[in-house]
Motif scaffolding. Structure first.
Motif, mmCIF file in Angstrom:
data_model
loop_
_atom_site.group_PDB
_atom_site.id
_atom_site.type_symbol
_atom_site.label_atom_id
_atom_site.label_comp_id
_atom_site.label_asym_id
_atom_site.label_seq_id
_atom_site.Cartn_x
_atom_site.Cartn_y
_atom_site.Cartn_z
ATOM 1 N N ASP A 31 0.811 -1.215 0.000
ATOM 2 C CA ASP A 31 0.000 0.000 0.000
ATOM 3 C C ASP A 31 0.844 1.265 0.000
ATOM 4 O O ASP A 31 0.406 2.307 -0.506
ATOM 5 C CB ASP A 31 -0.955 0.011 1.198
ATOM 6 N N VAL A 39 -7.132 -2.117 -0.871
ATOM 7 C CA VAL A 39 -7.075 -0.789 -0.261
ATOM 8 C C VAL A 39 -7.521 0.267 -1.274
ATOM 9 O O VAL A 39 -8.304 1.173 -0.951
ATOM 10 C CB VAL A 39 -5.663 -0.471 0.256
ATOM 11 N N LEU A 42 -11.249 0.233 -1.515
ATOM 12 C CA LEU A 42 -11.887 0.867 -0.359
ATOM 13 C C LEU A 42 -11.782 2.385 -0.439
ATOM 14 O O LEU A 42 -12.771 3.099 -0.220
ATOM 15 C CB LEU A 42 -11.239 0.365 0.938
ATOM 16 N N GLU A 43 -10.597 2.879 -0.761
ATOM 17 C CA GLU A 43 -10.412 4.328 -0.834
ATOM 18 C C GLU A 43 -11.262 4.945 -1.941
ATOM 19 O O GLU A 43 -11.855 6.021 -1.753
ATOM 20 C CB GLU A 43 -8.926 4.641 -1.036
ATOM 21 N N PHE A 57 -6.748 5.317 3.630
ATOM 22 C CA PHE A 57 -7.010 4.295 4.650
ATOM 23 C C PHE A 57 -5.950 4.405 5.743
ATOM 24 O O PHE A 57 -4.752 4.378 5.466
ATOM 25 C CB PHE A 57 -6.965 2.919 3.986
ATOM 26 N N SER A 64 -6.593 9.234 11.779
ATOM 27 C CA SER A 64 -7.268 9.902 10.670
ATOM 28 C C SER A 64 -7.559 11.358 11.005
ATOM 29 O O SER A 64 -7.292 12.269 10.206
ATOM 30 C CB SER A 64 -8.564 9.160 10.350
ATOM 31 N N GLY A 209 -9.372 0.182 11.527
ATOM 32 C CA GLY A 209 -9.260 1.154 10.449
ATOM 33 C C GLY A 209 -10.231 2.310 10.447
ATOM 34 O O GLY A 209 -11.276 2.303 11.089
ATOM 35 N N VAL A 211 -11.027 5.902 7.477
ATOM 36 C CA VAL A 211 -10.689 6.488 6.183
ATOM 37 C C VAL A 211 -10.870 7.990 6.257
ATOM 38 O O VAL A 211 -11.876 8.488 6.770
ATOM 39 C CB VAL A 211 -11.545 5.910 5.042
ATOM 40 N N ALA A 240 -8.622 -3.993 4.716
ATOM 41 C CA ALA A 240 -9.581 -3.286 3.867
ATOM 42 C C ALA A 240 -10.706 -4.203 3.415
ATOM 43 O O ALA A 240 -11.857 -3.777 3.262
ATOM 44 C CB ALA A 240 -8.860 -2.688 2.660
ATOM 45 N N ALA A 243 -13.300 -4.339 6.025
ATOM 46 C CA ALA A 243 -14.052 -3.087 6.049
ATOM 47 C C ALA A 243 -15.108 -3.044 4.953
ATOM 48 O O ALA A 243 -16.246 -2.600 5.174
ATOM 49 C CB ALA A 243 -13.092 -1.915 5.905
#
Length: 344
Positions: A31, A39, A42-43, A57, A64, A209, A211, A240, A243
């Protein structure tokens, strides 16, 4: 001692079998080099969901929030206006001062529930006076203590921030709950802010996690601060993947958590216990001082029934409902309350 149900927080959930299965077969890569396909998926999903250009992420909502704040605040002196109960102000280990060299001007809302645009306007420190640290960021939290900051109020705050040329960061750790409770898409809330943190390990129940979402340039800056703080992880697609399953399988069922929170609220009300703020989502802030409740004794009674709660003596005790708490769990907790009150 084994406990059947845990009311302390929605961070205590365990991964579901669907999450574990997804983790076992996740497509992964490095990543840090942006080569992890899960990942990236997910992003991209979160960027689209929030209406932002990009997303990042990270390991936790604390990271975050702090990476987001530091990415907005580039040149001290600077300050942040936030709610006095804000997670960044009280529960993130002083990171705002350490990482961003910023001070916070906190507001105790007059309505006891959420900050208003008028209160924020009064707290803003303008530039020009060398005795003070000018306001460069407004930080909002939605939900806060389980209560919702209304979208209409967020729009007023957005207009104020635009007028004053101040950025807004939203700690939307439980914005998933807010969206379900109001039937308002997440993007509508995110349109009122410059950046947003969404937690994956609270109400959604993913193991790890959060984001962060914002403009492409903002996320590029955030990516560097994530690395600087030791958050440059490698085959994070394993996490991820869990998630993504949580978003698909748990988010649509959050209304059940809210109904159970209301069931607990109503049961407590019948026992003479009120809540200090409205139960809009999945958190019940029970004012146990209404009946002079012995909280450690309540904890002992709850433990007999297989329940874990926050059992330190306090005038207000927080109970957080999540997808691994059932109607039976609510009934047992109310039973523990009744037993405790009867024996006092």
């Amino acid at each position: 001692m084994d406990f059947m149900y845990d009311f302390r927080s929605d961070t205590v959930t365990k991964p579901t079998p669907e999450m574990l299965s997804a983790m076992a077969v996740a497509q992964v890569g490095d990543d840090v080099s942006r080569e992890d396909p899960t990942v990236n998926e997910l992003e991209s999903y979160i960027a689209k969901l929030t209406g932002k250009e990009a997303a990042l992420f990270l390991v936790s909502s604390t990271m975050s929030n702090q990476v987001g704040i530091r990415s907005h605040l580039t040149q001290p002196p600077h300050s942040i206006v936030c709610d006095d109960r804000a997670h960044i102000h009280r529960f993130e280990a002083g990171a705002v001062a350490l990482i961003s060299q910023a001070t916070t001007y906190s507001i105790k809302p007059a309505n006891g529930i959420y900050m208003t645009s008028e209160e924020i306007a009064a707290a803003i420190v303008p530039p020009g006076d060398i005795h003070f640290s000018p306001t460069r960021l407004i930080e909002l939290e939605n939900s806060l203590g389980g209560s919702i900051l209304p979208l209409d109020e967020m729009k007023k705050i957005r207009a104020l921030a635009t007028e004053k040329n101040i950025k807004i960061h939203l700690d939307g750790a439980r914005l998933w709950n807010v969206s379900i409770a109001t039937n308002i898409p997440i993007i509508d809330f995110c349109n009122q802010v410059d950046s947003v943190n969404l937690c994956l390990s609270k109400g959604l129940g993913a193991p790890v996690g959060a984001v962060l979402a914002g403009s492409a340039q903002f996320i590029e800056t955030a990516r560097q601060y994530r690395k600087l703080l030791g958050g440059g992880w490698r085959q994070a697609g394993v996490l991820a993947s869990a998630a993504l399953v949580a978003i698909k399988t748990i988010w649509p069922k959050m209304s059940l958590d809210h109904k159970r929170a209301c069931k607990l609220r109503d049961g407590l009300f019948e026992l003479g216990i009120s809540t200090v703020i409205p139960v809009d989502t999945n958190i019940v802030m029970a004012k146990v001082s209404d009946v002079n409740l012995n909280v450690p004794k309540l904890g002992a009674e709850a433990a007999k029934l297989g329940l874990k709660i926050r059992d330190a003596q306090a005038p207000v005790v927080r109970f957080v409902i999540h997808h691994q708490l059932t109607d039976e769990a609510i009934d047992l907790l109310l039973q523990a309350f009744r037993s405790t009150i009867a024996s006092q």
